[in-house]
Design a protein around this motif. Structure first.
Motif, PDB file in Angstrom:
ATOM      1  N   ILE A   7     -35.924  41.948  -9.858  1.00 20.97           N
ATOM      2  CA  ILE A   7     -35.783  40.624 -10.443  1.00 20.97           C
ATOM      3  C   ILE A   7     -35.647  40.769 -11.963  1.00 20.97           C
ATOM      4  O   ILE A   7     -36.551  41.285 -12.618  1.00 20.97           O
ATOM      5  CB  ILE A   7     -37.023  39.751 -10.112  1.00 20.97           C
ATOM      6  CG1 ILE A   7     -37.231  39.660  -8.606  1.00 20.97           C
ATOM      7  CG2 ILE A   7     -36.915  38.388 -10.762  1.00 20.97           C
ATOM      8  CD1 ILE A   7     -36.092  39.040  -7.848  1.00 20.97           C
ATOM      9  N   THR A   8     -34.508  40.333 -12.498  1.00 22.06           N
ATOM     10  CA  THR A   8     -34.273  40.373 -13.944  1.00 22.06           C
ATOM     11  C   THR A   8     -33.746  39.018 -14.398  1.00 22.06           C
ATOM     12  O   THR A   8     -33.139  38.276 -13.622  1.00 22.06           O
ATOM     13  CB  THR A   8     -33.244  41.455 -14.330  1.00 22.06           C
ATOM     14  OG1 THR A   8     -31.996  41.140 -13.727  1.00 22.06           O
ATOM     15  CG2 THR A   8     -33.686  42.842 -13.902  1.00 22.06           C
ATOM     16  N   GLU A   9     -33.971  38.718 -15.656  1.00 21.21           N
ATOM     17  CA  GLU A   9     -33.453  37.474 -16.240  1.00 21.21           C
ATOM     18  C   GLU A   9     -31.948  37.389 -16.017  1.00 21.21           C
ATOM     19  O   GLU A   9     -31.229  38.361 -16.197  1.00 21.21           O
ATOM     20  CB  GLU A   9     -33.718  37.443 -17.748  1.00 21.21           C
ATOM     21  CG  GLU A   9     -35.151  37.246 -18.137  1.00 21.21           C
ATOM     22  CD  GLU A   9     -35.629  35.812 -17.943  1.00 21.21           C
ATOM     23  OE1 GLU A   9     -34.789  34.902 -17.827  1.00 21.21           O
ATOM     24  OE2 GLU A   9     -36.841  35.620 -17.896  1.00 21.21           O
ATOM     25  N   GLY A  10     -31.491  36.239 -15.618  1.00 17.48           N
ATOM     26  CA  GLY A  10     -30.057  35.994 -15.554  1.00 17.48           C
ATOM     27  C   GLY A  10     -29.369  36.408 -14.272  1.00 17.48           C
ATOM     28  O   GLY A  10     -28.416  35.753 -13.859  1.00 17.48           O
ATOM     29  N   THR A  11     -29.808  37.484 -13.618  1.00 20.36           N
ATOM     30  CA  THR A  11     -29.089  37.950 -12.430  1.00 20.36           C
ATOM     31  C   THR A  11     -29.919  37.854 -11.150  1.00 20.36           C
ATOM     32  O   THR A  11     -29.406  38.124 -10.073  1.00 20.36           O
ATOM     33  CB  THR A  11     -28.623  39.410 -12.606  1.00 20.36           C
ATOM     34  OG1 THR A  11     -29.761  40.253 -12.763  1.00 20.36           O
ATOM     35  CG2 THR A  11     -27.688  39.559 -13.791  1.00 20.36           C
ATOM     36  N   TRP A  12     -31.186  37.463 -11.262  1.00 19.79           N
ATOM     37  CA  TRP A  12     -32.065  37.490 -10.090  1.00 19.79           C
ATOM     38  C   TRP A  12     -31.602  36.613  -8.932  1.00 19.79           C
ATOM     39  O   TRP A  12     -31.802  36.990  -7.777  1.00 19.79           O
ATOM     40  CB  TRP A  12     -33.507  37.163 -10.480  1.00 19.79           C
ATOM     41  CG  TRP A  12     -33.740  35.757 -10.961  1.00 19.79           C
ATOM     42  CD1 TRP A  12     -33.723  35.313 -12.245  1.00 19.79           C
ATOM     43  CD2 TRP A  12     -34.012  34.610 -10.156  1.00 19.79           C
ATOM     44  NE1 TRP A  12     -33.965  33.964 -12.296  1.00 19.79           N
ATOM     45  CE2 TRP A  12     -34.149  33.511 -11.021  1.00 19.79           C
ATOM     46  CE3 TRP A  12     -34.161  34.395  -8.786  1.00 19.79           C
ATOM     47  CZ2 TRP A  12     -34.422  32.224 -10.574  1.00 19.79           C
ATOM     48  CZ3 TRP A  12     -34.424  33.114  -8.337  1.00 19.79           C
ATOM     49  CH2 TRP A  12     -34.563  32.049  -9.230  1.00 19.79           C
ATOM     50  N   PRO A  13     -30.975  35.456  -9.150  1.00 23.70           N
ATOM     51  CA  PRO A  13     -30.574  34.664  -7.980  1.00 23.70           C
ATOM     52  C   PRO A  13     -29.641  35.426  -7.031  1.00 23.70           C
ATOM     53  O   PRO A  13     -29.739  35.280  -5.814  1.00 23.70           O
ATOM     54  CB  PRO A  13     -29.882  33.436  -8.590  1.00 23.70           C
ATOM     55  CG  PRO A  13     -30.531  33.280  -9.936  1.00 23.70           C
ATOM     56  CD  PRO A  13     -30.721  34.706 -10.410  1.00 23.70           C
ATOM     57  N   ALA A  14     -28.747  36.248  -7.567  1.00 24.63           N
ATOM     58  CA  ALA A  14     -27.823  37.007  -6.722  1.00 24.63           C
ATOM     59  C   ALA A  14     -28.581  38.005  -5.849  1.00 24.63           C
ATOM     60  O   ALA A  14     -28.251  38.187  -4.669  1.00 24.63           O
ATOM     61  CB  ALA A  14     -26.796  37.733  -7.590  1.00 24.63           C
ATOM     62  N   GLY A  15     -29.590  38.649  -6.409  1.00 33.86           N
ATOM     63  CA  GLY A  15     -30.395  39.583  -5.621  1.00 33.86           C
ATOM     64  C   GLY A  15     -31.163  38.885  -4.519  1.00 33.86           C
ATOM     65  O   GLY A  15     -31.236  39.366  -3.383  1.00 33.86           O
ATOM     66  N   ILE A  16     -31.733  37.735  -4.837  1.00 36.38           N
ATOM     67  CA  ILE A  16     -32.487  36.961  -3.844  1.00 36.38           C
ATOM     68  C   ILE A  16     -31.563  36.476  -2.734  1.00 36.38           C
ATOM     69  O   ILE A  16     -31.878  36.598  -1.541  1.00 36.38           O
ATOM     70  CB  ILE A  16     -33.209  35.774  -4.511  1.00 36.38           C
ATOM     71  CG1 ILE A  16     -34.312  36.278  -5.433  1.00 36.38           C
ATOM     72  CG2 ILE A  16     -33.760  34.804  -3.469  1.00 36.38           C
ATOM     73  CD1 ILE A  16     -35.413  37.050  -4.747  1.00 36.38           C
ATOM     74  N   ASP A  17     -30.409  35.930  -3.100  1.00 34.99           N
ATOM     75  CA  ASP A  17     -29.471  35.433  -2.087  1.00 34.99           C
ATOM     76  C   ASP A  17     -28.995  36.567  -1.183  1.00 34.99           C
ATOM     77  O   ASP A  17     -28.842  36.386   0.030  1.00 34.99           O
ATOM     78  CB  ASP A  17     -28.283  34.741  -2.747  1.00 34.99           C
ATOM     79  CG  ASP A  17     -28.684  33.456  -3.458  1.00 34.99           C
ATOM     80  OD1 ASP A  17     -29.827  32.972  -3.260  1.00 34.99           O
ATOM     81  OD2 ASP A  17     -27.853  32.938  -4.240  1.00 34.99           O
ATOM     82  N   THR A  18     -28.794  37.739  -1.750  1.00 35.22           N
ATOM     83  CA  THR A  18     -28.370  38.899  -0.964  1.00 35.22           C
ATOM     84  C   THR A  18     -29.476  39.321  -0.002  1.00 35.22           C
ATOM     85  O   THR A  18     -29.205  39.611   1.171  1.00 35.22           O
ATOM     86  CB  THR A  18     -27.981  40.062  -1.891  1.00 35.22           C
ATOM     87  OG1 THR A  18     -26.880  39.633  -2.695  1.00 35.22           O
ATOM     88  CG2 THR A  18     -27.594  41.297  -1.109  1.00 35.22           C
ATOM     89  N   ALA A  19     -30.711  39.363  -0.464  1.00 34.58           N
ATOM     90  CA  ALA A  19     -31.831  39.726   0.412  1.00 34.58           C
ATOM     91  C   ALA A  19     -31.977  38.705   1.539  1.00 34.58           C
ATOM     92  O   ALA A  19     -32.212  39.069   2.694  1.00 34.58           O
ATOM     93  CB  ALA A  19     -33.124  39.828  -0.390  1.00 34.58           C
ATOM     94  N   ARG A  20     -31.837  37.427   1.207  1.00 37.67           N
ATOM     95  CA  ARG A  20     -31.928  36.381   2.227  1.00 37.67           C
ATOM     96  C   ARG A  20     -30.873  36.572   3.305  1.00 37.67           C
ATOM     97  O   ARG A  20     -31.116  36.366   4.488  1.00 37.67           O
ATOM     98  CB  ARG A  20     -31.738  35.006   1.570  1.00 37.67           C
ATOM     99  CG  ARG A  20     -32.963  34.169   1.575  1.00 37.67           C
ATOM    100  CD  ARG A  20     -32.782  32.724   1.158  1.00 37.67           C
ATOM    101  NE  ARG A  20     -31.444  32.245   0.961  1.00 37.67           N
ATOM    102  CZ  ARG A  20     -31.047  31.595  -0.119  1.00 37.67           C
ATOM    103  NH1 ARG A  20     -31.872  31.368  -1.117  1.00 37.67           N
ATOM    104  NH2 ARG A  20     -29.815  31.167  -0.213  1.00 37.67           N
TER     105      ARG A  20
END
Length: 166
Positions: A7-20
């Protein structure tokens, strides 16, 4: 299956959506945030050098540590909410790239988002920490674009080849 999402500033939503989308329902998902140790350390050093020791209550490095911890907690809470399922949250402090690699030990998958120049395809789409993590991760890495990937017309041209000598 254990999945780590950096989880990093600015890019974390993409990582979360990918994990989901890609992590199995029974996967153990860990949200990882790493606070760089160098910023509070620099503030501690500057304060000690300028004003001397003995005034710890006014040390800006301590304030930066508290602000960084609060920011990390908030970011992890937002990420967990977006994930919408059970997960663990880990906050580390240190050299970011090394802390992420260490946290990935024993994991089956590490999800991270590109953090460099995302206007072109190519190696510059990874920042230095991400490049280190991709090169040293002890597990499978799923590298995602935080926004739609640029077109293939953005691939840099091949390097010029020297003429053949006979």
């Amino acid at each position: 299956m254990r999945v780590i999402v950096w989880i990093t500033e600015g890019t974390w939503p993409a990582g979360i959506d990918t994990a989901r989308t890609h992590a199995p329902d029974d996967a153990d998902i860990v949200l990882l945030h790493v606070t760089p140790a160098d910023v509070p350390g620099a503030a501690h050093g500057a304060f000690a050098g300028l004003l001397g020791r003995g005034h710890g209550e006014r040390d800006p490095g301590t304030q930066l540590e508290h602000l960084a911890a609060a920011s990390a907690d908030q970011l992890l809470a937002q990420a967990a909410q977006r994930l919408g399922r059970s997960c663990a949250r880990i906050e580390r402090t240190g050299r970011v790239e090394r802390e992420v690699v260490a946290a990935a030990e024993g994991a089956d998958l590490l999800v991270l988002a590109r953090d460099g120049d995302r206007t072109h395809l190519g190696p510059h789409s990874l920042g230095p920490a991400s490049r280190f993590i991709v090169d040293h991760a002890p597990c499978t890495v799923l590298l995602v674009w935080p926004e739609p990937a640029p077109g293939i017309d953005t691939i840099p041209p091949p390097p010029p080849h020297p003429p053949h000598h006979r």
